[in-house]
Design a protein around this motif. Sequence first.
Motif, PDB file in Angstrom:
ATOM      1  N   MET A  72      29.560   7.693 -11.201  1.00  0.00           N
ATOM      2  CA  MET A  72      28.805   7.973  -9.982  1.00  0.00           C
ATOM      3  C   MET A  72      29.049   9.400  -9.521  1.00  0.00           C
ATOM      4  SD  MET A  72      28.481   5.429  -6.762  1.00  0.00           S
ATOM      5  CE  MET A  72      27.887   4.200  -7.937  1.00  0.00           C
ATOM      6  N   ALA A  73      30.303   9.846  -9.579  1.00  0.00           N
ATOM      7  CA  ALA A  73      30.621  11.211  -9.168  1.00  0.00           C
ATOM      8  C   ALA A  73      29.938  12.239 -10.069  1.00  0.00           C
ATOM      9  CB  ALA A  73      32.136  11.415  -9.181  1.00  0.00           C
ATOM     10  N   ASP A  74      29.792  11.890 -11.352  1.00  0.00           N
ATOM     11  CA  ASP A  74      29.146  12.792 -12.313  1.00  0.00           C
ATOM     12  C   ASP A  74      27.632  12.622 -12.339  1.00  0.00           C
ATOM     13  OD1 ASP A  74      31.626  13.744 -13.011  1.00  0.00           O
ATOM     14  OD2 ASP A  74      31.831  12.466 -14.788  1.00  0.00           O
ATOM     15  N   ARG A  75      27.099  11.782 -11.469  1.00  0.00           N
ATOM     16  CA  ARG A  75      25.659  11.541 -11.339  1.00  0.00           C
ATOM     17  C   ARG A  75      25.043  10.926 -12.594  1.00  0.00           C
ATOM     18  NH1 ARG A  75      23.750  16.688  -7.473  1.00  0.00           N
ATOM     19  NH2 ARG A  75      25.798  16.892  -6.458  1.00  0.00           N
ATOM     20  N   GLU A  76      25.850  10.156 -13.314  1.00  0.00           N
ATOM     21  CA  GLU A  76      25.315   9.411 -14.455  1.00  0.00           C
ATOM     22  C   GLU A  76      24.835   8.032 -14.041  1.00  0.00           C
ATOM     23  OE1 GLU A  76      27.283   9.698 -18.294  1.00  0.00           O
ATOM     24  OE2 GLU A  76      28.736  11.067 -17.374  1.00  0.00           O
ATOM     25  N   VAL A  77      25.299   7.539 -12.897  1.00  0.00           N
ATOM     26  CA  VAL A  77      24.737   6.350 -12.272  1.00  0.00           C
ATOM     27  C   VAL A  77      24.514   6.680 -10.798  1.00  0.00           C
ATOM     28  CG1 VAL A  77      25.918   4.783 -13.871  1.00  0.00           C
ATOM     29  CG2 VAL A  77      26.929   5.265 -11.631  1.00  0.00           C
ATOM     30  N   VAL A  78      23.557   5.974 -10.185  1.00  0.00           N
ATOM     31  CA  VAL A  78      23.220   6.253  -8.784  1.00  0.00           C
ATOM     32  C   VAL A  78      22.929   4.947  -8.060  1.00  0.00           C
ATOM     33  CG1 VAL A  78      22.264   8.537  -9.265  1.00  0.00           C
ATOM     34  CG2 VAL A  78      20.765   6.536  -9.325  1.00  0.00           C
ATOM     35  N   ARG A  79      22.924   5.030  -6.742  1.00  0.00           N
ATOM     36  CA  ARG A  79      22.585   3.902  -5.875  1.00  0.00           C
ATOM     37  C   ARG A  79      21.204   4.166  -5.277  1.00  0.00           C
ATOM     38  NH1 ARG A  79      26.751   0.951  -3.710  1.00  0.00           N
ATOM     39  NH2 ARG A  79      25.890   1.064  -1.617  1.00  0.00           N
ATOM     40  N   ILE A  80      20.271   3.220  -5.483  1.00  0.00           N
ATOM     41  CA  ILE A  80      18.900   3.427  -5.039  1.00  0.00           C
ATOM     42  C   ILE A  80      18.221   2.081  -4.809  1.00  0.00           C
ATOM     43  CG2 ILE A  80      18.101   3.577  -7.454  1.00  0.00           C
ATOM     44  CD1 ILE A  80      15.901   5.505  -6.490  1.00  0.00           C
ATOM     45  N   VAL A  81      17.265   2.035  -3.899  1.00  0.00           N
ATOM     46  CA  VAL A  81      16.487   0.819  -3.652  1.00  0.00           C
ATOM     47  C   VAL A  81      15.494   0.631  -4.793  1.00  0.00           C
ATOM     48  CG1 VAL A  81      14.779  -0.287  -2.165  1.00  0.00           C
ATOM     49  CG2 VAL A  81      16.738   0.903  -1.152  1.00  0.00           C
ATOM     50  N   THR A  82      15.581  -0.510  -5.466  1.00  0.00           N
ATOM     51  CA  THR A  82      14.626  -0.795  -6.544  1.00  0.00           C
ATOM     52  C   THR A  82      14.148  -2.240  -6.419  1.00  0.00           C
ATOM     53  OG1 THR A  82      16.505  -1.231  -8.027  1.00  0.00           O
ATOM     54  CG2 THR A  82      15.442   0.943  -8.191  1.00  0.00           C
ATOM     55  N   MET A  83      14.637  -3.123  -7.296  1.00  0.00           N
ATOM     56  CA  MET A  83      14.134  -4.484  -7.339  1.00  0.00           C
ATOM     57  C   MET A  83      14.367  -5.225  -6.030  1.00  0.00           C
ATOM     58  SD  MET A  83      14.952  -3.446 -10.531  1.00  0.00           S
ATOM     59  CE  MET A  83      16.584  -4.016 -10.933  1.00  0.00           C
ATOM     60  N   SER A  85      13.465  -4.755  -3.179  1.00  0.00           N
ATOM     61  CA  SER A  85      13.739  -3.894  -2.027  1.00  0.00           C
ATOM     62  C   SER A  85      15.219  -3.892  -1.657  1.00  0.00           C
ATOM     63  CB  SER A  85      12.907  -4.323  -0.803  1.00  0.00           C
ATOM     64  OG  SER A  85      12.968  -3.329   0.207  1.00  0.00           O
ATOM     65  N   THR A  86      16.080  -4.035  -2.661  1.00  0.00           N
ATOM     66  CA  THR A  86      17.517  -4.004  -2.418  1.00  0.00           C
ATOM     67  C   THR A  86      18.165  -2.867  -3.193  1.00  0.00           C
ATOM     68  OG1 THR A  86      17.893  -5.612  -4.191  1.00  0.00           O
ATOM     69  CG2 THR A  86      17.680  -6.483  -1.956  1.00  0.00           C
ATOM     70  N   ILE A  87      19.319  -2.453  -2.716  1.00  0.00           N
ATOM     71  CA  ILE A  87      20.023  -1.341  -3.346  1.00  0.00           C
ATOM     72  C   ILE A  87      20.659  -1.813  -4.642  1.00  0.00           C
ATOM     73  CG2 ILE A  87      21.873   0.362  -3.074  1.00  0.00           C
ATOM     74  CD1 ILE A  87      21.491  -0.058   0.003  1.00  0.00           C
ATOM     75  N   HIS A  88      20.444  -1.043  -5.697  1.00  0.00           N
ATOM     76  CA  HIS A  88      21.042  -1.310  -6.994  1.00  0.00           C
ATOM     77  C   HIS A  88      21.773  -0.067  -7.491  1.00  0.00           C
ATOM     78  CE1 HIS A  88      18.656  -4.962  -7.143  1.00  0.00           C
ATOM     79  NE2 HIS A  88      19.200  -5.278  -8.309  1.00  0.00           N
ATOM     80  N   THR A  89      22.799  -0.293  -8.280  1.00  0.00           N
ATOM     81  CA  THR A  89      23.415   0.794  -9.045  1.00  0.00           C
ATOM     82  C   THR A  89      22.738   0.826 -10.404  1.00  0.00           C
ATOM     83  OG1 THR A  89      25.549   0.662  -7.926  1.00  0.00           O
ATOM     84  CG2 THR A  89      25.537   1.609 -10.138  1.00  0.00           C
ATOM     85  N   HIS A  90      22.107   1.958 -10.719  1.00  0.00           N
ATOM     86  CA  HIS A  90      21.381   2.124 -11.977  1.00  0.00           C
ATOM     87  C   HIS A  90      21.914   3.338 -12.729  1.00  0.00           C
ATOM     88  CE1 HIS A  90      18.177  -0.824 -11.535  1.00  0.00           C
ATOM     89  NE2 HIS A  90      17.928  -0.392 -10.322  1.00  0.00           N
ATOM     90  N   THR A  91      21.710   3.338 -14.043  1.00  0.00           N
ATOM     91  CA  THR A  91      21.927   4.578 -14.777  1.00  0.00           C
ATOM     92  C   THR A  91      20.902   5.594 -14.299  1.00  0.00           C
ATOM     93  OG1 THR A  91      20.387   4.017 -16.567  1.00  0.00           O
ATOM     94  CG2 THR A  91      22.695   3.304 -16.823  1.00  0.00           C
ATOM     95  N   ALA A  92      21.217   6.874 -14.472  1.00  0.00           N
ATOM     96  CA  ALA A  92      20.275   7.917 -14.067  1.00  0.00           C
ATOM     97  C   ALA A  92      18.931   7.727 -14.757  1.00  0.00           C
ATOM     98  CB  ALA A  92      20.858   9.288 -14.400  1.00  0.00           C
TER      99      ALA A  92
END
Length: 368
Positions: A72-83, A85-92
């Motif tokens: 997450m610190a290296d921006r290889e995964v992020v937190r974003i609203v997707t499926m 309408s909930t927040i998910h941790t996804h790969t970039a």
Amino acid sequence: MTKTTTSAPVLGIRALNRATLDRQLLLRRSGLSAKAAVGHLLGLQAQNVKPPYYALAARLDGFTPEALSELMADREVVRIVTMRSTIHTHTAEDCLTLRPLVQPARDRELTNFRKGLEGVDLDRLAVLARELVEAEPRTMKQLREALLAQWPDADPQALAIAARCRLPLVQVTPRGLWGRSGQVALTTAEHWLGRPAESGPTPDATVLRYLAAFGPASVKDMQTWAGLTRLRDAFERLRTQLRIFRDENGVELFDLPDAPRPAEDTPAPPRFLPEFDNLLLSHADRTRVVPKEYWGRSWQGNQAYCTLLVDGFLAGVWKLTADALVVEPFDRLTKAQREDVTAEGERMLATLHPGTPYDIRFGTVVPR
């Protein structure tokens, strides 16, 4: 019901349970890296900071919280609203592709706020919001206030939600890092990741990935997972490439031909899962994991509980207090089950809270 469906092999509840647990890396811990696991699972529920860490601790061999935190610190995964309408941790990579795929659902979400957005030019709002968050990350409060200055008669909350729906807004670090605190501040995925969003993947490609992580599954199952509608055509295009089954109610199920479908008596060790784990949320028919008699027992109002699997099925809830891991089963566990749950609890604590002394206690059996 078509002739193909009626002649398809039947998969009972336990067969579906074991197949899904295998895809979810919950029958045995996987040697996948944290990033590979996040990609395979098509993201992790991340309404709160800790759930993705607990989700991977239950699934990966040798996992440490630093492994995900560094990604997450290296921006290889992020937190974003997707499926849904909930927040998910996804790969970039998934952030830049899956978010466009579910954009129609975000557009539909906006219709719930039409009254508060009367007179608001949503295209202009998107441009202005992008300028604001790319100049510097903004909290939702800051975004509301800035947009309200442009549309003083609009509902402030609706303005901020419109920005979140129209733009792929990610939560910037330190939010989401293990052992760190930070308020939710947002910028666009493109700005945070330093590259443009890609065109959304075809529904067909995502169907195959969904089945790899959650199959065997019906069309409605995938629509429940994605928060999308009208996916039947994608399944039909893929029909000749897939294996067809049906459940005990006659519902047609699709699966990858070579995907694992373990025997229904395959042992399933206990697992401690976080609240809102996707295992429990990604099928229209959740009985493959949630016994009917326990439906609704893992949450109360808006409060969701961390969940316990025993023999592959939801069997209770758990929580960490200041000095103990408290397990509250929905029914009485056998002595052997209690011993296995205790051993799994010790493993989870050693992974995520090494050096912190916790007792493991079994609370009063949660009444029916």
